[in-house]
Design a protein around this motif. Structure first.
Motif, PDB file in Angstrom:
ATOM      1  N   ARG A 507       0.795  -1.218   0.000  1.00  0.00           N
ATOM      2  CA  ARG A 507       0.000   0.000   0.000  1.00  0.00           C
ATOM      3  C   ARG A 507       0.834   1.278   0.000  1.00  0.00           C
ATOM      4  NH1 ARG A 507      -4.443  -1.725   4.628  1.00  0.00           N
ATOM      5  NH2 ARG A 507      -5.574  -3.268   3.355  1.00  0.00           N
ATOM      6  N   LYS A 508       2.097   1.199   0.413  1.00  0.00           N
ATOM      7  CA  LYS A 508       2.931   2.411   0.508  1.00  0.00           C
ATOM      8  C   LYS A 508       4.300   2.128  -0.115  1.00  0.00           C
ATOM      9  CE  LYS A 508       4.686   5.867   3.768  1.00  0.00           C
ATOM     10  NZ  LYS A 508       4.075   6.979   3.009  1.00  0.00           N
ATOM     11  N   GLN A 509       4.762   3.106  -0.869  1.00  0.00           N
ATOM     12  CA  GLN A 509       6.082   3.019  -1.480  1.00  0.00           C
ATOM     13  C   GLN A 509       7.031   4.010  -0.814  1.00  0.00           C
ATOM     14  OE1 GLN A 509       5.095   3.627  -5.701  1.00  0.00           O
ATOM     15  NE2 GLN A 509       5.908   1.571  -6.097  1.00  0.00           N
ATOM     16  N   ALA A 530       6.902  -0.511   7.270  1.00  0.00           N
ATOM     17  CA  ALA A 530       5.650  -1.003   7.841  1.00  0.00           C
ATOM     18  C   ALA A 530       5.163  -0.091   8.957  1.00  0.00           C
ATOM     19  CB  ALA A 530       5.837  -2.432   8.351  1.00  0.00           C
ATOM     20  N   GLU A 531       6.086   0.553   9.673  1.00  0.00           N
ATOM     21  CA  GLU A 531       5.691   1.496  10.712  1.00  0.00           C
ATOM     22  C   GLU A 531       4.980   2.694  10.103  1.00  0.00           C
ATOM     23  OE1 GLU A 531       5.877   1.194  13.880  1.00  0.00           O
ATOM     24  OE2 GLU A 531       7.135  -0.595  14.097  1.00  0.00           O
ATOM     25  N   GLY A 534       1.541   1.298   8.521  1.00  0.00           N
ATOM     26  CA  GLY A 534       0.590   0.767   9.480  1.00  0.00           C
ATOM     27  C   GLY A 534       0.269  -0.689   9.256  1.00  0.00           C
ATOM     28  N   CYS A 535       0.929  -1.320   8.253  1.00  0.00           N
ATOM     29  CA  CYS A 535       0.639  -2.723   7.986  1.00  0.00           C
ATOM     30  C   CYS A 535       1.297  -3.654   8.993  1.00  0.00           C
ATOM     31  CB  CYS A 535       1.060  -3.095   6.570  1.00  0.00           C
ATOM     32  SG  CYS A 535       2.817  -2.836   6.229  1.00  0.00           S
ATOM     33  N   ARG A 536       2.039  -3.092   9.929  1.00  0.00           N
ATOM     34  CA  ARG A 536       2.632  -3.941  10.948  1.00  0.00           C
ATOM     35  C   ARG A 536       1.561  -4.535  11.861  1.00  0.00           C
ATOM     36  NH1 ARG A 536       7.744  -2.315  14.908  1.00  0.00           N
ATOM     37  NH2 ARG A 536       8.029  -4.402  15.787  1.00  0.00           N
TER      38      ARG A 536
END
Length: 901
Positions: A507-509, A530-531, A534-536
């Motif tokens: 979701r984030k690059q 990941a921090e 928020g996928c953590r």
């Protein structure tokens, strides 16, 4: 022969020691058949064989100096004969060729010959300082003009040597004052011996009783030519004391031999001598002499013995006075006893010939080596120019490749102007100077990153192992064992390269540094990103990693011959269940009963227990074992080591019982399956950086047939009623189709996607091993997931983005949307990043990972693959699709066990 010697070893004869003697020396050139002998006429003069070698003798010279000075003391005639053998003799040159042939290849002919010529000239200079008469021998009836240059060099060295020579002569003691002051017994006479003559002058004549022309005319013509040449070149002058040697003004000094010489064919000469000996055997008391001394006397007394004797007689009678002109002061002439001369000769030989090079010897070398001096001067002038060409436009720090390009340019400039035999030596000096300039603070680190890019910082220590570890640091910066690497600064590596990569969920690059360690490449970067994303906090699977039980844990020492375990390559099917702890819950059941995408069946068990696959490869038969406990008993779980960890990543050939320190894979659940809409595809808020027209997953319809078991009552109850007209759409929206007739057989729809990512962050899906996923203008996906799931997928694929330079994208993620059905989709990724014998990298799970139902899962693959022998670097340019592969057998189907309900 007791009176024969070789300098510096001289005989000691008490009864002859007080006789005053004259010294006659022979030097020059000789043909190959003469075996380096030029003084054969001395044998006829003395009436015995002295210098002429025997037919079976093969004389050699000193291996270091390549010359010898032989001597013979004729006490009866009070003459010491010296014979110089060296590289001017063809036989000696041929014999010594093997010893300096290696130098010829390395230094060149001119350089090697300059050294040989210098050694020979030092020995010849000794003869000019201790002799009264010198005989220049030549194999033809002419004069070699190259001697003019040699004589001028010897004269210059003699003048420079005069002060030091005077001190050496005083150290000998007993010499006359004039000898000590002048440095020699007299201005020596040089006589010229031509060992062959034209055919009409030769004896015996080809036609008997035919008048033969007088050889005197030839000798007088040669005398006029030689004298004029030496006077014009200023080798000789009116005052003999000022010249290297003198030529008698009123005496003959050229002798042309007319006697028949021994045959040049040594074998024929030996046979003829043997025949003559058999025909005329020697009588009792007689002495057999070699044919070389049995010459018939010349009718006009034209013999070398008489030619030489007149000069010897004059020397004993009144000495030599070879000055030309009026009012000339007579030159000195000294003779000393044999014992004193032997002592003098041995002393001067050790000082002049065997001693180190002094100023005079250096001057002699410079005079003789004209080509060398020109080459040294020319190369010395061009060397700074070439060095300046290297230094032009140098950056503060640069790599070895740039250094080699600049060095090649400097060598090209040097080769354009430099000439001569010292070219190679000066070119090597230029290389050393350029290399020293590069290493003096301008050297770049050059340790390769895990993606193959060199570190652009100045030479330093630390910064991770890189692609080559510490060995590349020594190769790039080591000047040798004397270099102290501890003085280098400690800092992190940096190649300056930047990549754009997405996080675990996609979701984030974010931008990432070029990695120099497997941890930063496959774990640390994704943990930090990941921090931010928020996928953590998403549900994920924790892959097996090393868990230390002590503080002094260490990396395992792997040896090439260590036993390997292939158990991780193809998991067994006997195992019923493997519980893997996860932070978020119960997504860890790994019970494998059937394979889907081309995976091989079980290696043991009855044939009816194997999964059955239809012709289209999509029909799966799930067999439920009667005894669950018996299946669990078949699984043998080996406990991993808690004191040693695997230094690289886990692969099929890794030793059993070793785990890595960190996970290189990631498996996260984005949420329910409703997150993905097949009509809309993957939106930017779901997956960043997806190329337009490729942001879709592939539908994969799988027919599943269940063999009912008592433990499965809910399966039939759930799908017992026929769906109504409005229910088909609802079920289709849940990715599930139910067979209307056979309740044990139904079709499930799974959505899969194989995602590639290029270094600039462009992401796209593939619909086949050689095809990028493309949709129609209305967003319709015509392809399905059959080819993706049943084939090896390339690990590297050309990126379809419009970049000036073709980019290579790497397979980074596998997307799976699982159905809401009584089955589990399993994943068992195995990657071979390079052609064999590259190992197959695995996740470490003993059984394929089971995914929860009706969920969107993303499997992130490693960014780099690192084994025990280093990283498998991703290609910079497009390569064959079979170069690296995600092996078939990734996807599987299992039943939902009662515990999961």
């Amino acid at each position: 022969m007791k009176n024969k010697f070789k300098l510096p070893n001289v005989p000691v004869e008490s009864e002859m020691s007080q006789q005053k003697v004259m010294v006659v020396s022979f030097f020059g050139k000789s043909p190959l058949w003469a075996k380096s002998c030029k003084a054969g006429d001395v044998d006829a003069y003395c009436g015995r064989q002295i210098f002429e070698p025997s037919l079976l003798e093969d004389p050699v010279v000193g291996p270091d100096t390549f010359f010898d000075i032989e001597g013979y003391y004729d006490a009866k005639k009070r003459v010491i004969f010296l014979h110089l053998r060296g590289v001017f003799d063809t036989h000696t040159l041929v014999k010594a060729f093997d010893e300096f042939s290696k130098d010829l290849d390395e230094k060149g002919y001119l350089c090697v010959w300059a050294g040989l010529n210098h050694q020979y000239a030092r020995a010849l200079l000794l003869l000019f300082l201790v002799s009264h008469v010198l005989v220049l021998c030549h194999p033809t009836h002419g004069f070699d003009t190259s001697y003019v240059h040699l004589f001028r060099a010897l004269d210059a060295a003699r003048l420079k040597l005069a002060p030091a020579l005077t001190e050496q002569l005083r150290a000998v003691g007993g010499l006359p004052k004039d000898w000590v002051a002048a440095g020699r017994p007299c201005p020596p006479r040089v006589l010229f011996l031509c060992q062959t003559c034209p055919a009409p002058f030769a004896r015996p004549c080809a036609r008997p009783h035919t008048p033969r022309p007088s050889v005197k005319k030839l000798e007088h013509a040669l005398e006029d030519m030689i004298y004029n040449l030496l006077r014009k070149s200023r080798v000789v002058s009116n005052a003999s004391a000022n010249s290297l040697f003198a030529i008698p003004a009123n005496q003959e000094f050229v002798y042309v031999a007319t006697e028949s010489r021994p045959s040049r064919d040594r074998l024929s000469h030996m046979i003829n001598s043997l025949v003559d000996f058999c025909k005329h055997p020697p009588t009792e008391g007689s002495r057999f002499e070699t044919p070389s001394v049995q010459e018939e006397p010349d009718p006009a007394d034209h013999s070398f013995a008489s030619f030489l004797q007149q000069h010897i007689d004059q020397g004993f009678l009144k000495g030599f006075d070879d000055n030309v002109g009026r009012h000339m002061v007579p030159s000195h002439f000294e003779v000393v006893s044999a014992s004193l001369w032997f002592r003098l000769a041995a002393h001067l030989h050790g000082w002049l010939v065997e001693g180190p090079d002094g100023p005079a010897c250096t001057a002699l070398r410079d005079k003789l080596g004209t080509d060398m001096r020109f080459s040294e001067a020319r190369c010395g002038k061009v060397l700074p120019v070439a060095l300046a060409a290297y230094q032009e436009g140098l950056p503060p720090h640069y790599m070895r490749s740039y250094h080699e390009r600049k060095l090649g340019h400097a060598l090209a400039v040097f080769a354009l102007h430099a000439r001569g035999p010292v070219f190679e030596q000066c070119a090597a000096q230029l290389e050393r100077q350029c290399d020293a300039l590069w290493r003096a603070g301008r050297q770049m680190c050059e340790v390769l990153s895990l993606t193959g890019n060199p570190c652009t910082k100045p030479l330093h220590r630390g910064g991770g192992e890189g692609a080559g570890g510490g060995e590349l640091l020594l190769q790039a910066g080591g000047d040798g064992p004397d270099r102290d690497l501890t003085q280098l600064p400690v800092t992190e590596h940096s190649s300056g390269a930047r990549y754009v990569s997405a996080c675990n969920c996609g979701r984030k690059q974010g931008a990432r540094e070029d990695p120099y360690s497997a941890r930063s490449a496959n774990h640390d970067y994704y943990t930090l990103l990941a921090e931010e994303c928020g996928c953590r906090g998403l549900e994920s699977l924790s892959f097996p990693v090393f868990q230390p039980s002590t503080q002094d844990f260490r990396a395992a020492q792997l040896f090439p011959g260590a036993p390997r375990s292939g158990a991780r390559d193809v998991p067994r099917q006997e195992g019923r269940e493997l519980t893997v702890a996860t932070p978020q819950g119960n997504t860890s059941g790994c019970s494998l009963v059937g394979f889907v995408s081309g995976q091989s069946g079980p290696s043991d068990g009855a044939a009816d227990e194997a999964p059955h696959t239809s012709q289209d490869g999509q029909e799966i038969v799930i067999h439920v074992s009667d005894s669950e406990e018996s299946v669990k008993d078949k699984t043998l779980v080996r406990q991993p080591s808690t004191t040693e960890y695997l230094p690289g990543m886990l692969h099929a050939d890794s030793p059993a019982g070793l785990l890595p320190q960190f996970p290189s894979w990631s498996l996260v659940c984005l949420g329910p399956s409703s997150l993905y809409s097949h009509n809309l595809g993957l939106q930017d808020q779901q997956q960043a950086g997806m190329l337009g027209g490729s942001a879709y997953l592939l539908p994969w319809d799988v027919t599943v047939r269940l063999r009912h078991h008592s433990a499965w009552p809910a399966v039939g109850d759930q799908y017992r009623h026929k769906p109504g007209p409005g229910q088909h759409g609802a079920l289709r929206g849940r990715k599930t189709k139910v067979a209307s007739k056979d309740l044990s057989e139904f079709v499930v729809k799974i959505f899969v996607g194989v995602e590639y990512e290029c270094p600039k962050g462009h992401r796209f899906m593939c619909s086949a091993p050689d095809k990028v996923l493309k949709t129609t203008g209305s967003g319709l996906v015509k392809d399905n997931g059959n080819k993706v799931t049943a084939s090896d997928m390339p690990l590297y694929f050309p990126c379809p983005c419009r970049s000036p330079k073709p980019l290579v994208a790497q397979l980074m993620r596998v997307h799976v949307v699982t159905p809401k059905a009584p089955i589990h989709v399993t994943l068992n990724p195995r990657v071979q990043p390079a052609p064999p014998p590259c190992p197959v990298f695995v996740t470490g799970c003993e059984q394929p990972v089971r995914l929860s139902q009706s969920a969107y899962w993303v499997l992130r693959l490693p960014f780099v693959y690192v084994g025990e022998h280093g990283p498998y670097v991703a290609p910079k340019e497009p390569v064959p699709l079979s170069y690296g592969r995600l092996l078939a057998g990734v996807y599987g189907i299992t039943e939902v066990v009662p515990e999961d309900k």
